[in-house]
Design an enzyme around this catalytic site. Structure first.
Site, PDB file in Angstrom:
ATOM      1  N   SER A  26      -1.089   5.570   6.034  1.00 22.16           N
ATOM      2  CA  SER A  26      -0.593   4.234   5.700  1.00 22.16           C
ATOM      3  C   SER A  26      -1.282   3.148   6.518  1.00 22.16           C
ATOM      4  O   SER A  26      -1.100   1.966   6.242  1.00 22.16           O
ATOM      5  CB  SER A  26       0.918   4.159   5.945  1.00 22.16           C
ATOM      6  OG  SER A  26       1.213   4.424   7.309  1.00 22.16           O
ATOM      7  N   HIS A  75      -1.644   6.925  -1.059  1.00 24.88           N
ATOM      8  CA  HIS A  75      -0.595   6.455  -0.163  1.00 24.88           C
ATOM      9  C   HIS A  75       0.733   6.389  -0.898  1.00 24.88           C
ATOM     10  O   HIS A  75       1.003   5.473  -1.676  1.00 24.88           O
ATOM     11  CB  HIS A  75      -0.954   5.070   0.399  1.00 24.88           C
ATOM     12  CG  HIS A  75       0.091   4.519   1.313  1.00 24.88           C
ATOM     13  ND1 HIS A  75       0.360   3.173   1.426  1.00 24.88           N
ATOM     14  CD2 HIS A  75       0.964   5.135   2.164  1.00 24.88           C
ATOM     15  CE1 HIS A  75       1.338   2.984   2.289  1.00 24.88           C
ATOM     16  NE2 HIS A  75       1.723   4.162   2.746  1.00 24.88           N
ATOM     17  N   GLU A  91      -0.529   4.039  -3.860  1.00 24.28           N
ATOM     18  CA  GLU A  91      -1.787   3.302  -3.759  1.00 24.28           C
ATOM     19  C   GLU A  91      -2.948   4.301  -3.778  1.00 24.28           C
ATOM     20  O   GLU A  91      -2.983   5.230  -2.965  1.00 24.28           O
ATOM     21  CB  GLU A  91      -1.821   2.474  -2.475  1.00 24.28           C
ATOM     22  CG  GLU A  91      -0.819   1.327  -2.470  1.00 24.28           C
ATOM     23  CD  GLU A  91      -0.826   0.543  -1.174  1.00 24.28           C
ATOM     24  OE1 GLU A  91      -0.937  -0.700  -1.233  1.00 24.28           O
ATOM     25  OE2 GLU A  91      -0.717   1.166  -0.105  1.00 24.28           O
ATOM     26  N   ASN A 127       1.032  -3.489   2.409  1.00 18.90           N
ATOM     27  CA  ASN A 127       1.214  -3.929   3.790  1.00 18.90           C
ATOM     28  C   ASN A 127       0.452  -5.211   4.102  1.00 18.90           C
ATOM     29  O   ASN A 127       0.802  -5.940   5.030  1.00 18.90           O
ATOM     30  CB  ASN A 127       0.815  -2.814   4.753  1.00 18.90           C
ATOM     31  CG  ASN A 127       1.826  -1.682   4.753  1.00 18.90           C
ATOM     32  OD1 ASN A 127       2.998  -1.888   4.460  1.00 18.90           O
ATOM     33  ND2 ASN A 127       1.378  -0.480   5.061  1.00 18.90           N
TER      34      ASN A 127
END
Length: 650
Positions: free
Chosen positions: A122, A143, A155, A194
């Protein structure tokens, strides 16, 4: 290297992510081996999978028994044994680059050159991890989000050397296990999700550190007024304040003073009993809507939008992928690019320029792509273009709604799975636009269902109406009425929760078929409200006063069997029979006479509000109108010739 070549999967790691990825892989029908370094780690992971699958079976959320899924899972502590026959390996080890290098170095030796090698990292660059192998073109990021069984997003991340073939195979495999993939085409720190969430937590922390806001003001505004699942400080306490701290430190990003203070004091959030809120001696995240005050939400969202401009402008991801990412990965009420277009990109740019000029802080520097869009006049919805293009002459684009029209069947899907398909103002507007704009001559029957496996729709997204004028909310909601008045039969396909506004949408449909695990209710009274989308009136007409008042006054749920007994739905069926039952309804409606069904619906709907004498007059007029149609001649001829009629709607 393609999806067709993936039969056996190996997952390296039996922790929360590892055993979760193993579980969803086996649920999708793949043989999978879960490996960890100690028997006790493997045993704990397997027991967690076993417990989870039993719960899913009890709730009828899987189509086979827990034992059948478990039969596809093998475990081992031997790395070579785990991966030697694997077509896809997913590494889910701790976030330690040296450890990952060691693992991938062994994978180079133990796997064939055709084996797809993925990492669930991550935070570490895919490119750095791929340095451990001589074939970096087959290394990519997959991910998953925690917990993998519940979270729909994955992802699919390119490293610098990842081949298109490898990325496409990974993307297709993610789709094959029932998850939603998005491409991350460049190996940027934070990937997509993120990258966007960083300013959500970081900017409010800077504002509080500078005495420009309070913690409760920030959380109340972002949650109650802007519709996010929780406030930024509550989120920080939930995920661990130290997690965000270390991400910023590793990325050489400025750290808000309040965040540094909490980490140094060891107050890391819920896991330590104290963080931004006190969970031991206090009431935790106890902010209320009235705490919002004058918190500058645009400052936070402008930074998030600027990061989205970076992702799109640098060809990391498309606007649709960014929005899918934040909705499914973070539970945002709408995509950040979509929200930007509604706010106005010129407004966002002006905010960033002002803050950059006042502070000189690099985090406020507008990205060139945002500047380019504004210079080109692409400032959002009102301008007809922004991150997205808006064409008033065509249907859509819809962001919370999917539809398909084939062979006379209009299939409509509510697409907000992260919010259990809650009905936002935007989603209701999209329903209204679709059903009022589509060419009904092409439609014989319409169906409405919810995406995901939890809900048809769990209700209205109250947070999405936070800024609405109360006087506007007193108007009849167009979306419900447009469905009710649609001149073709509409069938609600209900699997899971059908509550509040979701129930009102189902009531606006003509027919309702549900799985036995579905639940129905009008819980608005528990919030001090009443149904506001026609629920009080349609429930009374369908159920009668006594049962309607029980649902509305008590706010309780009833199951599908009781809903069928009461006449709220047409059928309650086992999930295994659901699609077949729906198809039977749809086939009958699609092959029926379009004009006859249109007139029948109109007469029955309008007759509810008329006297018996007036209703009978409407029925007679409808009968007379239909008697001269070609469909009646075709129906009569087909009956005489003992064949199926072929109605043309004339």
């Amino acid at each position: 290297m393609s999806l067709e070549s993936i039969d056996r999967v190996a997952v390296l790691g039996a922790g929360n992510m590892g055993h979760g990825i193993t579980e969803v892989t086996a649920m999708a029908g793949y043989d999978v081996t879960m490996r960890d370094i100690k028997d006790e780690f493997v045993d704990d992971g397997y027991e967690s999978i076993e417990w989870s699958l039993q719960k899913l079976e009890e709730k009828e959320m899987i189509d086979e028994s827990a034992d059948e899924v478990l039969s596809r899972i093998e475990t081992t502590t031997d790395l070579e044994e785990a991966v030697v026959d694997a077509d896809l390996v997913i590494e889910a080890a701790p976030e330690d680059l040296e450890l990952k290098h060691e693992i991938f170095g062994d994978l180079e030796e133990y796997t064939s050159g055709d084996t797809l090698l993925a990492t669930n990292t991550s935070s570490l660059p895919i490119t750095d991890i791929a340095e451990a192998v001589d074939t970096p073109e087959r290394v990519l990021g997959l991910h998953f989000f925690n917990p993998p069984v519940k979270m729909d997003l994955v992802e699919v991340i390119y490293g610098e050397d990842t081949s298109d073939e490898a990325a496409e195979a990974g993307y297709e495999w993610v789709e094959s296990i029932g998850k939603t993939p998005i491409y991350v085409r460049k190996d940027v720190r934070g990937f997509v999700v993120n990258t966007i969430v960083g300013p959500f937590g970081g900017e409010p922390a800077f504002m509080v550190s500078n005495d420009e806001a309070t913690i409760r003001e920030a959380d109340a505004t972002m949650a109650h007024e802007r519709g996010y699942p929780m406030g930024p400080f509550e989120l920080g306490d939930l995920t661990g304040i130290d997690v965000g701290y270390h991400v910023r430190k590793e990325g050489d990003s400025p750290i808000p003073p309040i965040t540094e203070e909490k980490v140094e004091a060891g107050d890391l959030g819920q896991k330590t009993g104290k963080g931004f809120y006190d969970y031991e001696d206090g009431d935790g995240a106890d902010y209320e809507p009235e705490d919002a005050g004058d918190f500058d939400w645009l400052r936070v969202e402008a930074r998030m939008i600027n990061r989205a401009a970076f992702l799109v402008g640098e060809d990391v991801a498309k606007p649709e992928e960014v929005d899918t990412g934040v909705q499914l990965g973070l539970g945002f009420p709408e995509g950040i690019c979509r929200r930007a277009d509604k706010i106005g990109l010129d407004t966002v740019l002006e905010k960033l320029e002002t803050l950059y000029e006042e502070t000189g802080a690099d985090r406020f520097e507008p990205h060139p792509y945002l500047e380019q869009l504004v210079e080109e006049g692409k400032t959002g919805e009102d301008a007809g273009a922004g991150f997205y293009d808006y064409d008033d002459d065509s249907l859509g684009p819809y962001h919370d709604l999917n539809y398909d029209l084939e062979d006379g069947v209009l299939q409509v899907e509510l697409d907000r799975p992260s919010r259990m398909n809650a009905l936002s103002e935007d989603l209701l507007a999209e329903i209204d636009d679709l059903f009022s704009s589509i060419d009904t001559d092409e439609v014989r029957v319409a169906t409405i269902e919810g995406s995901g496996d939890r809900a048809f729709s769990a209700g209205a997204d109250i947070s999405g109406f936070a800024d609405a004028d109360p006087a506007d909310l007193m108007d009849v909601t167009p979306g419900f009425e447009t469905v009710n008045d649609f001149p073709r039969p509409v069938l609600a396909k209900i699997d899971g929760f059908c509550l509040g506004g979701g129930l009102e949408l189902a009531l606006a449909c003509d027919l309702r078929v549900a799985t036995e695990r579905s639940a129905f209710g009008a819980p608005e009274i528990n919030l001090g409200l009443i149904p506001g989308g026609g629920g009080t009136q349609r429930l009374t007409r369908i159920l009668g006063e006594t049962r309607a008042k029980e649902l509305v006054f008590r706010g309780n749920h009833i199951d599908a069997d009781r809903a069928e007994e009461w006449g709220l739905i047409n059928r309650s069926v086992d999930r295994d029979e659901f699609d077949e039952t729906v198809d039977e309804f749809v086939d009958d409606l699609r092959s029926g006479p379009p004009i006859g069904l249109k007139v029948a619906k109109k007469v029955m709907n309008e007759g509810e509000d008329a006297s018996m004498e007036a209703a009978l007059a409407m029925e007679s007029q409808g009968f007379g109108l239909l008697s001269s149609t070609d469909d009646v001649l075709e129906g009569t001829a087909a009956f005489a010739e003992d064949r199926e009629p072929e109605f043309e709607g004339e």
